[in-house]
Design a protein around this motif. Sequence first.
Motif, short mmCIF file in Angstrom:
data_model
loop_
_atom_site.label_atom_id
_atom_site.label_comp_id
_atom_site.label_asym_id
_atom_site.label_seq_id
_atom_site.Cartn_x
_atom_site.Cartn_y
_atom_site.Cartn_z
N THR A 5 16.82 61.29 53.00
CA THR A 5 16.51 62.04 54.22
C THR A 5 17.65 62.99 54.58
OG1 THR A 5 15.14 60.23 55.06
CG2 THR A 5 15.92 61.84 56.66
N LEU A 6 18.87 62.49 54.46
CA LEU A 6 20.04 63.30 54.78
C LEU A 6 20.15 64.51 53.84
CD1 LEU A 6 22.47 63.57 56.65
CD2 LEU A 6 23.77 62.11 55.06
N LYS A 7 19.87 64.28 52.56
CA LYS A 7 19.93 65.38 51.60
C LYS A 7 18.84 66.42 51.90
CE LYS A 7 22.12 63.06 47.67
NZ LYS A 7 21.95 62.58 46.28
N SER A 8 17.68 65.97 52.34
CA SER A 8 16.61 66.90 52.72
C SER A 8 17.06 67.78 53.89
CB SER A 8 15.34 66.15 53.08
OG SER A 8 14.77 65.52 51.95
N PHE A 9 17.67 67.15 54.88
CA PHE A 9 18.15 67.90 56.04
C PHE A 9 19.18 68.95 55.64
CE2 PHE A 9 21.81 68.27 58.88
CZ PHE A 9 21.23 69.03 59.90
N ILE A 10 20.15 68.54 54.84
CA ILE A 10 21.22 69.46 54.44
C ILE A 10 20.66 70.64 53.66
CG2 ILE A 10 23.25 69.68 52.94
CD1 ILE A 10 24.04 66.83 53.80
N SER A 46 16.24 67.59 68.46
CA SER A 46 15.65 68.60 67.57
C SER A 46 16.76 69.17 66.70
CB SER A 46 15.00 69.72 68.39
OG SER A 46 13.89 69.23 69.12
N LEU A 47 16.53 69.18 65.42
CA LEU A 47 17.53 69.68 64.48
C LEU A 47 17.29 71.15 64.12
CD1 LEU A 47 17.65 66.54 62.18
CD2 LEU A 47 19.31 67.18 63.95
N PHE A 48 16.03 71.57 64.23
CA PHE A 48 15.68 72.96 63.90
C PHE A 48 14.71 73.51 64.94
CE2 PHE A 48 16.47 70.86 59.78
CZ PHE A 48 17.49 71.67 59.29
N ALA A 60 22.70 70.53 67.70
CA ALA A 60 22.71 69.16 67.18
C ALA A 60 22.64 69.17 65.66
CB ALA A 60 21.54 68.37 67.75
N GLY A 61 21.82 70.08 65.11
CA GLY A 61 21.71 70.19 63.67
C GLY A 61 23.01 70.64 63.03
N LYS A 62 23.72 71.58 63.68
CA LYS A 62 25.00 72.04 63.13
C LYS A 62 26.01 70.89 63.04
CE LYS A 62 24.56 76.85 64.66
NZ LYS A 62 25.06 77.90 65.59
N GLN A 63 26.03 70.03 64.08
CA GLN A 63 26.94 68.90 64.05
C GLN A 63 26.56 67.91 62.95
OE1 GLN A 63 29.84 68.41 65.89
NE2 GLN A 63 30.04 66.86 64.29
N LEU A 64 25.25 67.68 62.83
CA LEU A 64 24.81 66.76 61.77
C LEU A 64 25.11 67.33 60.39
CD1 LEU A 64 23.46 64.13 60.99
CD2 LEU A 64 21.24 65.27 61.11
N LEU A 65 25.05 68.63 60.23
CA LEU A 65 25.36 69.25 58.93
C LEU A 65 26.82 68.97 58.55
CD1 LEU A 65 24.45 71.00 56.58
CD2 LEU A 65 25.13 73.02 57.91
N ALA A 70 30.18 65.12 55.18
CA ALA A 70 31.25 64.11 55.12
C ALA A 70 30.70 62.76 54.67
CB ALA A 70 31.91 63.98 56.50
N ILE A 71 29.50 62.41 55.17
CA ILE A 71 28.87 61.13 54.79
C ILE A 71 28.57 61.10 53.30
CG2 ILE A 71 26.77 59.74 55.03
CD1 ILE A 71 26.74 60.62 58.00
N LEU A 72 28.01 62.17 52.78
CA LEU A 72 27.68 62.23 51.35
C LEU A 72 28.94 62.17 50.48
CD1 LEU A 72 24.74 64.80 51.14
CD2 LEU A 72 24.65 62.30 51.12
N GLU A 73 30.00 62.83 50.95
CA GLU A 73 31.26 62.78 50.20
C GLU A 73 31.82 61.36 50.18
OE1 GLU A 73 33.83 65.60 52.03
OE2 GLU A 73 32.76 67.36 51.23
#
Length: 303
Positions: A5-10, A46-48, A60-65, A70-73
């Motif tokens: 899910t995180l990769k889809s968002f990014i 809402s992220l988008f 909110a989406g920019k912060q999650l990006l 960082a999470i994926l790394e």
Amino acid sequence: MDIKTLKSFISVAEHQSFSAAAKQLHTVQPAVSRHIAQLEESLGVSLFNRNSREVIITSAGKQLLIDGHAILEQIEAASLRVKRAEQGEIGRLRVAHMPSACLPFMAKLINRYTNHYPGVNISLYEMAVTQQLEAFKNKQIDIGFSRAMPTALSHDYSSHTIYNDQLVVVVNQKHTLANRQSVKLEELQSEAVILFNRDEAVDLFDDIIAMFKKAGFSPNIVSQPRHMQTLLTEVAAGLGVAIAPYCIRKQYSAGCHFLTIDGLNKIIPTQLHVNKSNQAATVAPFVELTIAMKQEIEQSMSE
């Protein structure tokens, strides 16, 4: 929030397109849309902002990006560390050794190991035989360089003989026996005898006492030092003669002379021990390296 899910968002955030994200992720657009909807629902934001022409990322989406990268790394780094740990490339290794039997080769062995496995934190401990047995019991060490395991414990350990030693008589250089290369045990009957303390190496002490009994007398034991260096110092000071493994000549032995014992064929092994229950991945590579260096170690101890 899972990794997919995180990769889809990014991907959506970076492409600003659901269809482009689906193409990059080798999936279909509805699956990507579902991931974003699930993510927004779980986070309650809402992220988008979407319309028919564009996809605009929200604050909110920019912060999650930022956090998502960082999470994926961190996940990738953790995955790499886990694999390295499984291969024994990182972690810790605790090695106990008897200095009198191991000093000539221990530094080179440890240096070679750390060159191969720089990510392993290695700790060295000087321990006599009985101390190592206690440390193994309390799971305080992973490797022990010591004498042969007591028979009652041997089935719990994997043991490898690194080199074989012999017992010798150590006399002061001014002693009447100092001009000889060998001696009969019976010739020590009137001598003051220094033996390594029984509490530190029970089997060694008992074996030496058995030798004296076989020779027909009990030794006049005047000292039982707890360190082999002290034993050598006492001999050099003229306090008595000693019987000990020949390897102690590698310590400071000025003033001492070493004699072989006529008719004695007893072998004193120096062995590497590992408790069979020890599952540390750092252990096997160290054991393999030590065995590979066995011939080199034997040569260093015979010089």
